[in-house]
Design an enzyme around this catalytic site. Structure first.
Site, PDB file in Angstrom:
ATOM      1  N   GLU B  49       0.874  -1.170   0.000  1.00  0.00           N
ATOM      2  CA  GLU B  49       0.000   0.000   0.000  1.00  0.00           C
ATOM      3  C   GLU B  49       0.910   1.219   0.000  1.00  0.00           C
ATOM      4  OE1 GLU B  49      -2.758   1.266   3.274  1.00  0.00           O
ATOM      5  OE2 GLU B  49      -3.269  -0.852   3.157  1.00  0.00           O
ATOM      6  N   ASP B  60      -5.811   9.064  10.044  1.00  0.00           N
ATOM      7  CA  ASP B  60      -4.496   8.630  10.500  1.00  0.00           C
ATOM      8  C   ASP B  60      -4.099   9.211  11.851  1.00  0.00           C
ATOM      9  OD1 ASP B  60      -3.390   6.876   8.435  1.00  0.00           O
ATOM     10  OD2 ASP B  60      -3.720   8.614   7.144  1.00  0.00           O
TER      11      ASP B  60
END
Ligand SMILES: Cc1ncc(COP(=O)(O)O)c(C=O)c1O
Lengths: 391, 267
Positions: B49, B60
């Site tokens: 990824e 995040d």
């Protein structure tokens, strides 16, 4: 389409939040039609916050400028000193109805944080407020107030350390605590249903102003003006006038050090369509969509986006958006203090600044309502520093 | 056949599960990112990824936020990332997936972004802030270009899972916890019932991500899924070493350790 104002709005958030947003939307839609809920909301607006706020004819300012008749909608006279409490009372009553006991909020100037901490104290809820580290320093008085009120203030050290990052951190905290926590968003921003919900909890400003001006003048105003950070005080006063096509709606953004300097927060000047904080709207971004740092002397306007309904009003031409610079806002801050004996919040001073430019160009038969969204106590430190005065 | 699907069917026929590892493009710099991806492949990663750094990454935690900021400070841009992918595609067939926030794609131009991704050799895209309500337009465009839109489900998704995974391809990204990315010590979620419920709606592989930080945790979760995704723990290794070759050595060790947690298949 659901949650859209033209192409603006929507729900661009992590999947974890989607069921919470759907639940929030359902609860809000049922509450806003529930007479008992509305009665309770109105009760607290009246008895706790002191509404209705006056629509005050600023006679001295009007005469000094020699043009249009200027009325000030006195949101500064609300409990906690700004319009933010209108929305907070609505959302906290909604949180109670849903059964959430912990609330979180973001704050820039600290006004929404103080209002939220106040509501949390009043209704016995646990409260955490996220605030950019830079704003924690700029607005230390409000930080102290929030703590007095029993809230936890969490300084946000990421990104530009201002309002935008406080919203990021509040959303992240909500993702992690979605089962227990209600996010009290402070402006008409964020994913659906927030822009609609916050507008509906702020429209009381415009509803009152509309009937007050009809009572005082027997007619609608020619202009309605308000400052625009995220856009809640402006959306609140604009909304009830939207169908009154002859009433010009003007939003005043923060021009900072001037548009050319790049140091400003005027989203409609140099901004473009993009996605921030779960909504599609105008944002200040670079060519790859990275959010640009913004600047304003007023922490409450220091935001790189704007509510999606404003983006729609702008594109449809129903509202006009202008800006006032730091210096113009400071001049207006001084002028209103000296001429009317009213110390405005620096945010609100942006709206006053544009009004003082426009009023002299208009005939004496014109009527203008300026939303005085908050009082300036929180800003005297910044202004004195700017003037070189040590307090 | 798309490389992601090919990889999973190959793993399945060998009774193996996928190790999916994350790296931020451009942290510490683009050249090193290519070496990191090579090293991870060598050490046993099945799918990589590639995170496209964004100024405001809502999903995040601090580790990936800091990593993104470092990369942006170093001047990383989307065209450089596309070139990186092209470079890797000259010699590697490892499935590559972008992790990218919606505004990056939107502002770049959806069609241009997808076209360049396809031409560079990207196989799938994960968009952590694009729920199914907003995905129709892009998923249609991606289908035409044979880039897989990897759907995300969360423990809070409940009945939404059915529609999220409808017509899904590649794998389902199952977010392990309510929270943002970041290495954790344990996963509190009742993974068995969560992953079973996802399986009741789809036959495509299910990968668990968010919080997984070591081989021991992989051993705990692997029976519930077809793959695991490790992100922040990888970034922690990358950012720990100043010297690149030392970093690459340790990263390879770390990845093969993760892989070992996965390959002890119960008989
Ligand atoms: C007094 C005052 N006015 C205006 C604003 C700007 O917010 P909005 O545009 O949502 O009204 C703030 C925000 O903190 C404020 O405190």
């Amino acid at each position: 389409m659901k949650g859209r104002f033209g192409k603006f709005g929507g729900q661009y958030v992590p999947e974890t939040l989607m069921n919470a947003l759907i639940e929030l939307e359902e609860e809000f839609e049922s509450a806003i039609k529930d007479e008992e809920f509305l009665e309770t909301y109105r009760y607290y607006l009246r008895e706790y916050s002191g509404r209705p706020t006056p629509l005050y004819y600023a006679e001295n300012l009007t005469q000094t400028l020699g043009g249009a008749k200027i009325y000030l909608k006195r949101e500064d006279l609300n409990h906690t000193g700004a319009h933010k409490i209108n929305n907070v009372l609505g959302q906290i009553l909604l949180a109670k109805r849903i059964g959430k006991k912990r609330i979180i909020a973001e704050t820039g100037a600290g006004q929404h944080g103080v209002a939220t901490a106040t509501g949390a104290a009043k209704f016995g809820m646990e409260c955490e407020v996220f605030m950019g580290e830079e704003d924690v320093q700029r607005q230390s008085l409000n930080v102290f107030k929030m703590k007095l009120l029993g809230a936890k203030v969490t300084p946000v050290k990421t990104g530009t350390k201002t309002l935008k990052d406080a919203v990021n951190e509040a959303i992240r905290n909500w993702v992690a605590n979605v089962d227990t926590t209600f996010y009290v968003m402070g402006s008409v921003v964020g994913p659906h249903p927030y822009p609609t919900m916050v507008r509906d909890f702020q429209r009381v400003i415009g509803d009152e102003a509309r009937s007050q001006i009809l009572e005082k003048e027997g007619r609608l105003p020619d202009y309605v003006m308000a400052c625009v950070g995220g856009g809640s005080n402006s959306m609140g006063i604009f909304y009830p006038f939207i169908e009154d096509k002859n009433v010009k709606l003007i939003g005043v953004e923060a021009g900072g050090l001037g548009i050319e300097s790049g140091k400003h927060a005027a989203t409609f000047y140099g901004g473009s369509t993009g996605v921030l904080h779960g909504m599609m709207t105008y944002i200040l971004q670079d060519e790859e969509g990275q959010i640009l740092p913004v600047y304003s002397i007023s922490a409450g306007l220091d935001y790189p986006g704007v509510g999606p309904e404003h983006a729609y009003l702008k594109e449809s031409g129903r509202a006009e958006y202008v800006y006032a610079t730091d210096q113009e806002a400071l001049d207006a801050f001084m002028a209103l203090s000296k001429i009317e004996g009213i110390i405005p919040a620096l945010e609100s001073a942006h709206a006053i600044a544009y009004a003082t430019k426009l009023a002299p160009t208009l005939g004496k038969d014109k009527i203008m309502i300026v939303n005085l969204s908050g009082r300036g106590d929180k800003d005297v430190g910044i202004v004195s520093k700017f003037m070189g005065v040590n307090l | 056949m798309n490389r992601i699907n090919e990889k999973f069917s190959h793993l399945k026929s060998n009774q193996q599960k996928a190790l999916i590892t994350f790296v931020t493009a451009g942290d510490p710099d683009a050249e090193t990112t290519v070496k990191i991806i090579d090293g991870m492949e060598e050490a046993g990663t099945d799918i990589v990824e590639i995170g496209i750094p964004y100024s405001d990454p809502l999903a995040d935690g601090p580790t990936i936020q800091s990593s993104s900021i470092r990369a942006l400070k170093n001047g990383i841009k989307i065209p450089i990332i596309m070139d990186m992918v092209k470079e890797i595609r000259k010699y590697s067939e490892i499935p590559l997936v972008f992790l990218v926030y919606y505004n990056s794609i939107f502002k770049y131009g959806m069609d241009e972004f997808l076209e360049e991704s396809k031409r560079s050799g990207i196989d799938g895209i994960i968009i952590p802030d694009l729920p199914m309500e907003e995905r129709n337009e892009i998923s249609e465009m991606m289908r035409k270009k044979d880039i897989i839109l990897i759907p995300l489900v969360a423990p809070t998704s409940r009945e939404r899972v059915r529609d999220i995974v409808k017509n899904a391809d590649g794998f389902v990204y199952c977010v392990s916890i309510n929270g943002v990315t970041g290495a954790r010590e344990k996963i509190g979620t009742d993974l068995k019932s969560y992953m079973d419920s996802v399986a009741s709606f789809t036959n495509i592989p299910r990968a668990i991500g968010f919080g997984i930080s070591n081989a021991a945790m992989i051993r705990e979760v692997k029976d519930y899924c077809d793959g695991v995704i490790v992100g922040s723990a990888i970034i922690n290794v990358i950012s720990k070493y100043d010297d690149n070759s030392e970093m690459l050595e340790n990263l390879k060790k770390f990845v093969s350790d993760l892989k070992s947690g996965l390959s002890e298949v119960k008989i």
